[in-house]
Write a protein that holds these residues in place. Structure first.
Motif, PDB file in Angstrom:
ATOM      1  N   LEU A  17       0.839  -1.198   0.000  1.00  0.00           N
ATOM      2  CA  LEU A  17       0.000   0.000   0.000  1.00  0.00           C
ATOM      3  C   LEU A  17       0.874   1.248   0.000  1.00  0.00           C
ATOM      4  CD1 LEU A  17      -2.665   1.556   0.183  1.00  0.00           C
ATOM      5  CD2 LEU A  17      -2.532   1.285   2.676  1.00  0.00           C
ATOM      6  N   TYR A  18       1.900   1.242   0.833  1.00  0.00           N
ATOM      7  CA  TYR A  18       2.816   2.398   0.869  1.00  0.00           C
ATOM      8  C   TYR A  18       3.442   2.629  -0.502  1.00  0.00           C
ATOM      9  CZ  TYR A  18       6.957   5.180   1.813  1.00  0.00           C
ATOM     10  OH  TYR A  18       7.928   6.148   1.773  1.00  0.00           O
ATOM     11  N   ASP A  19       3.937   1.572  -1.143  1.00  0.00           N
ATOM     12  CA  ASP A  19       4.548   1.713  -2.469  1.00  0.00           C
ATOM     13  C   ASP A  19       3.546   2.290  -3.468  1.00  0.00           C
ATOM     14  OD1 ASP A  19       6.947   0.696  -1.496  1.00  0.00           O
ATOM     15  OD2 ASP A  19       6.529  -1.354  -2.183  1.00  0.00           O
ATOM     16  N   PHE A  20       2.294   1.859  -3.372  1.00  0.00           N
ATOM     17  CA  PHE A  20       1.238   2.368  -4.257  1.00  0.00           C
ATOM     18  C   PHE A  20       0.972   3.855  -3.996  1.00  0.00           C
ATOM     19  CE2 PHE A  20      -3.340   3.280  -4.760  1.00  0.00           C
ATOM     20  CZ  PHE A  20      -3.486   3.044  -6.118  1.00  0.00           C
ATOM     21  N   LEU A  21       0.812   4.246  -2.743  1.00  0.00           N
ATOM     22  CA  LEU A  21       0.495   5.642  -2.406  1.00  0.00           C
ATOM     23  C   LEU A  21       1.674   6.579  -2.633  1.00  0.00           C
ATOM     24  CD1 LEU A  21      -1.576   5.178   0.877  1.00  0.00           C
ATOM     25  CD2 LEU A  21      -2.433   5.721  -1.418  1.00  0.00           C
ATOM     26  N   LYS A  22       2.884   6.090  -2.423  1.00  0.00           N
ATOM     27  CA  LYS A  22       4.094   6.915  -2.558  1.00  0.00           C
ATOM     28  C   LYS A  22       4.250   7.445  -3.981  1.00  0.00           C
ATOM     29  CE  LYS A  22       8.345   7.921  -0.852  1.00  0.00           C
ATOM     30  NZ  LYS A  22       8.501   9.052  -0.004  1.00  0.00           N
ATOM     31  N   LYS A  23       3.761   6.718  -4.965  1.00  0.00           N
ATOM     32  CA  LYS A  23       3.841   7.166  -6.361  1.00  0.00           C
ATOM     33  C   LYS A  23       3.076   8.476  -6.558  1.00  0.00           C
ATOM     34  CE  LYS A  23       4.084   2.440  -8.039  1.00  0.00           C
ATOM     35  NZ  LYS A  23       3.303   1.359  -8.647  1.00  0.00           N
ATOM     36  N   THR A  24       1.960   8.620  -5.882  1.00  0.00           N
ATOM     37  CA  THR A  24       1.131   9.819  -6.001  1.00  0.00           C
ATOM     38  C   THR A  24       1.450  10.847  -4.928  1.00  0.00           C
ATOM     39  OG1 THR A  24      -0.636   8.408  -6.862  1.00  0.00           O
ATOM     40  CG2 THR A  24      -1.258  10.625  -6.207  1.00  0.00           C
ATOM     41  N   PHE A  25       1.817  10.370  -3.746  1.00  0.00           N
ATOM     42  CA  PHE A  25       2.064  11.245  -2.595  1.00  0.00           C
ATOM     43  C   PHE A  25       3.477  11.003  -2.053  1.00  0.00           C
ATOM     44  CE2 PHE A  25      -2.411   9.676  -2.434  1.00  0.00           C
ATOM     45  CZ  PHE A  25      -3.028  10.815  -2.930  1.00  0.00           C
ATOM     46  N   PRO A  26       4.492  11.555  -2.701  1.00  0.00           N
ATOM     47  CA  PRO A  26       5.879  11.237  -2.328  1.00  0.00           C
ATOM     48  C   PRO A  26       6.305  11.689  -0.935  1.00  0.00           C
ATOM     49  CG  PRO A  26       5.812  12.967  -4.003  1.00  0.00           C
ATOM     50  CD  PRO A  26       4.407  12.474  -3.835  1.00  0.00           C
ATOM     51  N   ALA A  27       5.562  12.575  -0.307  1.00  0.00           N
ATOM     52  CA  ALA A  27       5.947  13.056   1.026  1.00  0.00           C
ATOM     53  C   ALA A  27       5.633  12.049   2.136  1.00  0.00           C
ATOM     54  CB  ALA A  27       5.249  14.383   1.328  1.00  0.00           C
ATOM     55  N   LEU A  28       4.801  11.060   1.839  1.00  0.00           N
ATOM     56  CA  LEU A  28       4.418  10.082   2.859  1.00  0.00           C
ATOM     57  C   LEU A  28       5.616   9.247   3.303  1.00  0.00           C
ATOM     58  CD1 LEU A  28       1.048   8.717   1.420  1.00  0.00           C
ATOM     59  CD2 LEU A  28       1.356  10.357   3.282  1.00  0.00           C
ATOM     60  N   LYS A  29       5.587   8.839   4.561  1.00  0.00           N
ATOM     61  CA  LYS A  29       6.609   7.960   5.125  1.00  0.00           C
ATOM     62  C   LYS A  29       5.934   6.696   5.639  1.00  0.00           C
ATOM     63  CE  LYS A  29       9.758  11.645   6.533  1.00  0.00           C
ATOM     64  NZ  LYS A  29      10.307  11.748   5.236  1.00  0.00           N
ATOM     65  N   HIS A  30       6.743   5.645   5.802  1.00  0.00           N
ATOM     66  CA  HIS A  30       6.195   4.356   6.235  1.00  0.00           C
ATOM     67  C   HIS A  30       7.086   3.749   7.303  1.00  0.00           C
ATOM     68  CE1 HIS A  30       5.389  -0.112   5.444  1.00  0.00           C
ATOM     69  NE2 HIS A  30       4.259   0.363   5.896  1.00  0.00           N
ATOM     70  N   ASN A  31       6.483   3.284   8.379  1.00  0.00           N
ATOM     71  CA  ASN A  31       7.182   2.503   9.385  1.00  0.00           C
ATOM     72  C   ASN A  31       6.708   1.074   9.184  1.00  0.00           C
ATOM     73  OD1 ASN A  31       7.143   1.077  12.127  1.00  0.00           O
ATOM     74  ND2 ASN A  31       8.556   2.779  12.470  1.00  0.00           N
ATOM     75  N   GLU A  32       7.574   0.262   8.584  1.00  0.00           N
ATOM     76  CA  GLU A  32       7.165  -1.089   8.218  1.00  0.00           C
ATOM     77  C   GLU A  32       6.845  -1.983   9.411  1.00  0.00           C
ATOM     78  OE1 GLU A  32       8.354  -4.572   5.046  1.00  0.00           O
ATOM     79  OE2 GLU A  32       9.510  -2.729   5.072  1.00  0.00           O
ATOM     80  N   PRO A  33       7.688  -1.999  10.477  1.00  0.00           N
ATOM     81  CA  PRO A  33       7.305  -2.860  11.612  1.00  0.00           C
ATOM     82  C   PRO A  33       5.969  -2.458  12.225  1.00  0.00           C
ATOM     83  CG  PRO A  33       9.574  -2.101  11.854  1.00  0.00           C
ATOM     84  CD  PRO A  33       8.984  -1.372  10.687  1.00  0.00           C
TER      85      PRO A  33
END
Length: 193
Positions: free
Chosen positions: A43-59
């Protein structure tokens, strides 16, 4: 924002990526920070394409965007019994930080090696509130509650062998603690803590 002083938080499980993309687009127009909980890497990889400012904490399975700085100068300390409890603790940590809180973490200080916890008493005494994340039997919350006069928020996790019953055993232990000042949230609910 009106009810809790913080913007809407989106629980991602069972929602499509397209729905979450639309929701994120609306949230980005607001002044509030963004939190998308139970969000996997795809989901993060999908959203990051449109919203590059987003960050993800995988754990912690959390997508976020901080807006604004530190709002609370008091310290929230997060303790985990074991390293298997870290994902739930990370969900709590990111949530707190995005909401403008100062957070410190001490991981892997469970009762199986209580000397590790006792070595951290100075840090525990400096905290303003303590979140304790533990699976198996969940005893760490009672021990910490007995060592401090600070409020303790206990988070049972679904981590553990057989008779932990996917978090039921630590939930019941935490709810039945004889140490005062302990509040308990639901199983694996780092966000709620």
């Amino acid at each position: 924002t009106f009810r809790k002083g913080f913007g809407e938080v989106i629980y991602c499980e069972n929602k499509t990526q397209e729905h979450l993309k639309k929701i994120t687009k609306v949230l980005l127009k607001r002044e509030n920070p963004i939190l998308l909980t139970r969000a996997n890497k795809s989901l993060y990889d999908f959203l990051k394409k449109t919203f590059p400012a987003l960050k993800h904490n995988e754990p912690g399975k959390i997508i976020y965007l901080k807006k604004g700085g530190l709002k609370n100068k008091k310290t929230v300390l997060i303790l985990t019994a074991g390293t298997s409890d870290i994902p739930v603790a990370e969900e709590a940590r990111i949530t707190l930080e995005v909401m403008g809180n100062r957070v410190k973490t001490i991981y892997d200080v469970g009762v199986a090696g209580i000397h590790r916890l006792l070595d951290k008493l100075p840090e525990i005494s400096k905290a303003n509130v303590i979140i304790v994340v533990a699976g198996m039997e969940g005893a760490l919350a009672s021990v910490v509650g007995g060592l401090t006069d600070k409020p303790v928020i206990a988070v049972p996790t679904s981590v553990g062998y057989g008779s932990s019953f996917k978090g039921i055993a630590p939930l019941l232990t935490m709810m039945n603690s004889c140490a005062p000042g302990i509040a308990v949230v639901n199983i694996d609910n780092g966000f709620g803590a």
